[in-house]
Design a protein around this motif. Structure first.
Motif, PDB file in Angstrom:
ATOM      1  N   THR A 119      26.610  42.123  14.369  1.00  0.00           N
ATOM      2  CA  THR A 119      25.663  41.018  14.484  1.00  0.00           C
ATOM      3  C   THR A 119      24.223  41.537  14.524  1.00  0.00           C
ATOM      4  OG1 THR A 119      27.298  39.694  15.674  1.00  0.00           O
ATOM      5  CG2 THR A 119      24.992  39.021  15.871  1.00  0.00           C
ATOM      6  N   LYS A 120      23.995  42.633  15.237  1.00  0.00           N
ATOM      7  CA  LYS A 120      22.650  43.219  15.296  1.00  0.00           C
ATOM      8  C   LYS A 120      22.172  43.614  13.903  1.00  0.00           C
ATOM      9  CE  LYS A 120      22.886  45.098  20.009  1.00  0.00           C
ATOM     10  NZ  LYS A 120      22.985  46.339  20.809  1.00  0.00           N
ATOM     11  N   LYS A 123      21.445  40.434  11.862  1.00  0.00           N
ATOM     12  CA  LYS A 123      20.206  39.795  12.319  1.00  0.00           C
ATOM     13  C   LYS A 123      18.998  40.581  11.829  1.00  0.00           C
ATOM     14  CE  LYS A 123      18.062  36.662  14.853  1.00  0.00           C
ATOM     15  NZ  LYS A 123      16.659  36.909  14.469  1.00  0.00           N
ATOM     16  N   TYR A 126      18.612  39.937   8.107  1.00  0.00           N
ATOM     17  CA  TYR A 126      18.081  38.587   7.877  1.00  0.00           C
ATOM     18  C   TYR A 126      16.570  38.553   8.119  1.00  0.00           C
ATOM     19  CZ  TYR A 126      17.841  33.485   7.962  1.00  0.00           C
ATOM     20  OH  TYR A 126      17.525  32.169   7.691  1.00  0.00           O
ATOM     21  N   ASP A 127      16.139  39.161   9.209  1.00  0.00           N
ATOM     22  CA  ASP A 127      14.719  39.133   9.564  1.00  0.00           C
ATOM     23  C   ASP A 127      13.860  39.957   8.606  1.00  0.00           C
ATOM     24  OD1 ASP A 127      15.309  37.519  11.713  1.00  0.00           O
ATOM     25  OD2 ASP A 127      15.273  39.144  13.187  1.00  0.00           O
ATOM     26  N   SER A 210      29.418  36.886  12.772  1.00  0.00           N
ATOM     27  CA  SER A 210      28.165  37.651  12.836  1.00  0.00           C
ATOM     28  C   SER A 210      27.130  37.088  11.878  1.00  0.00           C
ATOM     29  CB  SER A 210      28.435  39.129  12.526  1.00  0.00           C
ATOM     30  OG  SER A 210      29.151  39.751  13.569  1.00  0.00           O
ATOM     31  N   MET A 213      25.616  33.867  13.347  1.00  0.00           N
ATOM     32  CA  MET A 213      24.713  34.155  14.464  1.00  0.00           C
ATOM     33  C   MET A 213      23.403  34.752  13.975  1.00  0.00           C
ATOM     34  SD  MET A 213      27.002  35.424  17.712  1.00  0.00           S
ATOM     35  CE  MET A 213      28.215  36.437  16.865  1.00  0.00           C
ATOM     36  N   ALA A 214      23.461  35.475  12.833  1.00  0.00           N
ATOM     37  CA  ALA A 214      22.253  36.088  12.275  1.00  0.00           C
ATOM     38  C   ALA A 214      21.396  35.083  11.526  1.00  0.00           C
ATOM     39  CB  ALA A 214      22.637  37.241  11.352  1.00  0.00           C
ATOM     40  N   GLY A 215      21.996  33.970  11.097  1.00  0.00           N
ATOM     41  CA  GLY A 215      21.245  32.966  10.361  1.00  0.00           C
ATOM     42  C   GLY A 215      21.684  32.765   8.922  1.00  0.00           C
ATOM     43  N   LYS A 243      19.716  34.832   1.867  1.00  0.00           N
ATOM     44  CA  LYS A 243      18.914  34.204   2.920  1.00  0.00           C
ATOM     45  C   LYS A 243      18.350  32.877   2.422  1.00  0.00           C
ATOM     46  CE  LYS A 243      14.921  34.987   5.915  1.00  0.00           C
ATOM     47  NZ  LYS A 243      13.962  35.970   6.429  1.00  0.00           N
TER      48      LYS A 243
END
Length: 243
Positions: A119-120, A123, A126-127, A210, A213-215, A243
């Motif tokens: 998940t980290k 995320k 994604y960012d 995951s 949760m990340a988007g 994305k």
């Protein structure tokens, strides 16, 4: 024991049978299919000695490679090319510019051992992607670990070094362990080195959870080198998220 200490020095020789050319062509197919244009900015997570990073750079992409192993990055830099190599943990991804695509091949994502770590990474990806950017990564499957690797030992004498590679897969933890022992000659003496590598199997449910949760929204999952869905006997799969 740290990963990719001595192994980094001989990695390319031991991985000489990896079909990098086929993987590159498949990656290009996926990138272009999902709207990533030539000259786009791409970051490779777990770039290792930079083999794929350099191939994609030669195809016209603006490449960045990150890896947790300083030794692997040193070897990547020695190969040359206009590539930005950065020492970074993929779980703490922080790039100066948002990317058109982020990729990870050669089962680097399998080195994440928990769903939280997965998940980290997602995320962070994604960012660090532009809107419309693409995340592509591959995974070894449980079928591969159980059927072809578990319990097998590989030995080879490479001349200036030899190795013994033992494999064990634990169905309960979903973790596969590689026990690598090396013998090599240095300064006229025979020396030894040992490394323990662990890789995790991630289920479809793990990936979906995951990703959400990340988007990310829906993901496309493919049988290796195809545009078809994975089969029960798939040895490697590719996941594509936009994305």
């Amino acid at each position: 024991m740290r990963e990719y200490e001595f192994f980094a020095n001989v990695y390319d020789r031991m991985m000489k049978n990896i079909p990098y050319g086929e993987w590159e062509q498949y990656l290009l197919l996926l990138l272009f299919s999902f709207g990533v244009q030539p000259e786009a900015s791409i970051t490779e997570l777990g770039c290792g000695t930079g083999t794929m990073t350099r191939r994609l750079a030669r195809s016209g992409f603006k490449m960045t490679g990150i890896d947790l192993s300083q030794n692997m990055l040193r070897l990547a830099k020695e190969k040359g090319g206009r590539i930005n190599y950065v020492h970074m943990d993929m779980r703490e991804l922080d790039l100066p510019e948002k990317q058109d695509a982020i990729i990870s091949v050669c089962d680097s994502v399998n080195y994440l051992l928990t769903n939280d770590d997965l998940t980290k990474v997602m995320k962070g990806v994604y960012d660090n992607l532009k809107d419309g950017g693409v995340f592509i990564f591959d995974l070894k499957t449980e079928y591969l670990f159980k059927t072809f690797m578990d319990g097998n030992t590989y030995r080879e004498n490479m001349g200036d070094f030899s190795y013994v590679w033992k494999n064990h897969y634990d169905e309960n933890s979903k973790i596969h362990t590689y026990d690598l022992k090396f013998k090599y000659r240095e300064d006229g003496k025979i020396k030894t080195a040992e490394e323990l590598h662990k890789q995790r199997v991630f289920s479809a449910a793990d990936i979906r959870s995951s990703a959400r949760m990340a988007g990310f929204g829906k993901a496309k999952v493919y049988q290796e080198l195809t545009l078809t869905r994975p089969r029960k006997n798939s040895e490697r799969i590719y996941v594509v998220m936009k994305k």
